[in-house]
Design a protein around this motif. Sequence first.
Motif, PDB file in Angstrom:
ATOM      1  N   UNK B 169     -19.340  -2.996   8.369  1.00  0.00           N
ATOM      2  CA  UNK B 169     -18.867  -2.825   9.746  1.00  0.00           C
ATOM      3  C   UNK B 169     -17.392  -3.224   9.856  1.00  0.00           C
ATOM      4  N   UNK B 170     -17.067  -4.369   9.230  1.00  0.00           N
ATOM      5  CA  UNK B 170     -15.690  -4.872   9.330  1.00  0.00           C
ATOM      6  C   UNK B 170     -14.702  -3.974   8.595  1.00  0.00           C
ATOM      7  N   UNK B 204     -10.973 -11.516   9.623  1.00  0.00           N
ATOM      8  CA  UNK B 204     -10.938 -10.847   8.317  1.00  0.00           C
ATOM      9  C   UNK B 204     -10.290  -9.473   8.457  1.00  0.00           C
ATOM     10  N   UNK B 205      -9.097  -9.271   7.893  1.00  0.00           N
ATOM     11  CA  UNK B 205      -8.449  -7.960   7.983  1.00  0.00           C
ATOM     12  C   UNK B 205      -9.313  -6.864   7.341  1.00  0.00           C
ATOM     13  N   UNK B 206      -9.161  -5.657   7.846  1.00  0.00           N
ATOM     14  CA  UNK B 206      -9.989  -4.545   7.372  1.00  0.00           C
ATOM     15  C   UNK B 206      -9.817  -4.303   5.859  1.00  0.00           C
ATOM     16  N   UNK B 207      -8.565  -4.402   5.405  1.00  0.00           N
ATOM     17  CA  UNK B 207      -8.311  -4.167   3.971  1.00  0.00           C
ATOM     18  C   UNK B 207      -9.056  -5.200   3.124  1.00  0.00           C
ATOM     19  N   UNK B 208      -9.084  -6.428   3.614  1.00  0.00           N
ATOM     20  CA  UNK B 208      -9.801  -7.486   2.892  1.00  0.00           C
ATOM     21  C   UNK B 208     -11.302  -7.195   2.926  1.00  0.00           C
ATOM     22  N   UNK B 209     -11.789  -6.814   4.098  1.00  0.00           N
ATOM     23  CA  UNK B 209     -13.224  -6.529   4.237  1.00  0.00           C
ATOM     24  C   UNK B 209     -13.653  -5.455   3.241  1.00  0.00           C
TER      25      UNK B 209
END
Lengths: 300, 219
Positions: B169-170, B204-209
């Motif tokens: 989802x993130x 939590x940034x999307x790229x990290x997620x």
Amino acid sequence: MTTANEYLKNVLAAQTFAEDSEQLKDLEQRRKDVEKVLRDKSGSSPTIRYGGSKAKGTMILESYDLDIVCYFAHDDTSGGETLEDIYNNVRKTLEAEYVVEQKGSALRLRDRSGQTSGIYIHVDVVPGRFTDESKGDVFLYRSTGEKKRLKTNLDVHINHVRDSGVRDEIRLMKLWNVRNVVSIRTFVLELLVIKTLDGNASDALATRLEDVFTEFRDNSEKLSVEDPANPEGNDLSELLNDSVRSELASVAGRTLTLIGQSGWEPVFGQVEDKKANKQDAVRRAATAVTAPTKPWSREA
Amino acid sequence: MTVPWHRANPALFEKERREVEEAYPLLHVHVADDTVFIRGTYAVVFEAKELDRYVIEVELAKDHPRSLPIVRETEGRIPRVADRHMNSATGDACVILAVQRWEVWPIGRPLREFLDGPIHDFFLGQTHFEATGEWPFGEWGHGEKGIQEYLAKLIGVEDPRAIVRHLECLAAKKLKGHWPCPCGGGKQLRTCHLAFLGRLAQKIPRTVAKELVAAARRI
């Protein structure tokens, strides 16, 4: 106020083994264990003797080792037909009990058991073969470099360092080398220190060390060493290549800058019993970390 | 073959070198075999007093700062066992959990901060363990267990499948209310954990997620 020479003497004292120290007892036991492993395999055939910094009188607590030489007679093939065979057979024998790391002509032993696995046990084994019946000169196999055979003489090496008159300087330079992880072999560093200080009139330890650092910093391209046991035959230039020279010059330069700015103590650290109140100090230091990171392990 | 970072970006190399050598007089930066190393003595200092010293070598990856540096304790003082957070085969130190890097030393931060933070904490932890038998900051479980522990703590759920669903989802461009809630309760997201996920998305940034989803799926 402690003078530079007094400080350096204190550093040396802190790096000296007490006669009845646990480390020396442990080293003695390690030596017996290694010899037993070698004897169980090879019987009384090879000559097993002890060398390294203990024999040279240049041991330091922070980095000490015992070289155990395992030399076969010139006409004895029980250890292997060729030098390489001897080296590999001794290595395989030791691998039954230790983690063995190849380091040039030597085999470095690490513990392979439980919680102490991988710890260097301060023993290096050097396999080789005597060149003749006199049992003086030996041929060693080299696991690195182009030239695979090296002719040398353990007693000449030991005497060269032990009788150099600069053992204190050598011990301090070894400590400097260990602390800075300069990629120079101890043997080469010893020869460089002896050569650099040859004829040096100063009797002040600090001045003599600074002279060595200055030589390393200013003349790294001209530094050269010869194997005292085989000056013509063994080319040590490979051990003193451009990368080593530049690292030596750079770190020596930084050390001289540090001495100029803040004296000797930053170079070798505080000389005191660091164990005292360590628990308390370490606990307080840990409490002061605001956003600590936790260690992990890739291995399950 | 890719040009190593120190040749591709000499200005960054000089900056990193200058900062490290200024902050750590007993460490030096050296290039050997086209690889950048930081070598020397790392002093663990507290209140201007030296608590301990470790002789270390830090090998920077050819694609630095993208990949994590390899840290070694070169004296052989720390046993090479997982319980001491040392890789038994290579002797490398497991200074941090790789998937936590984005929080503790994100890509692009100065190399000196890696020495100030993770390396400092690792060696202080080792000294603390030697003196007391305890890890002062705790420790992650070994291998995948540690990754699982971290993700569970980060997301706030224990079930590995629920962790993956939350991270998916993130990693999406936008949260949509009609999606089934990742908690697994059977409701739509808008009537269940939408607000909770919104708060997580801020953390939590999307790229990290996206990267964490990949790590979570491997467990």
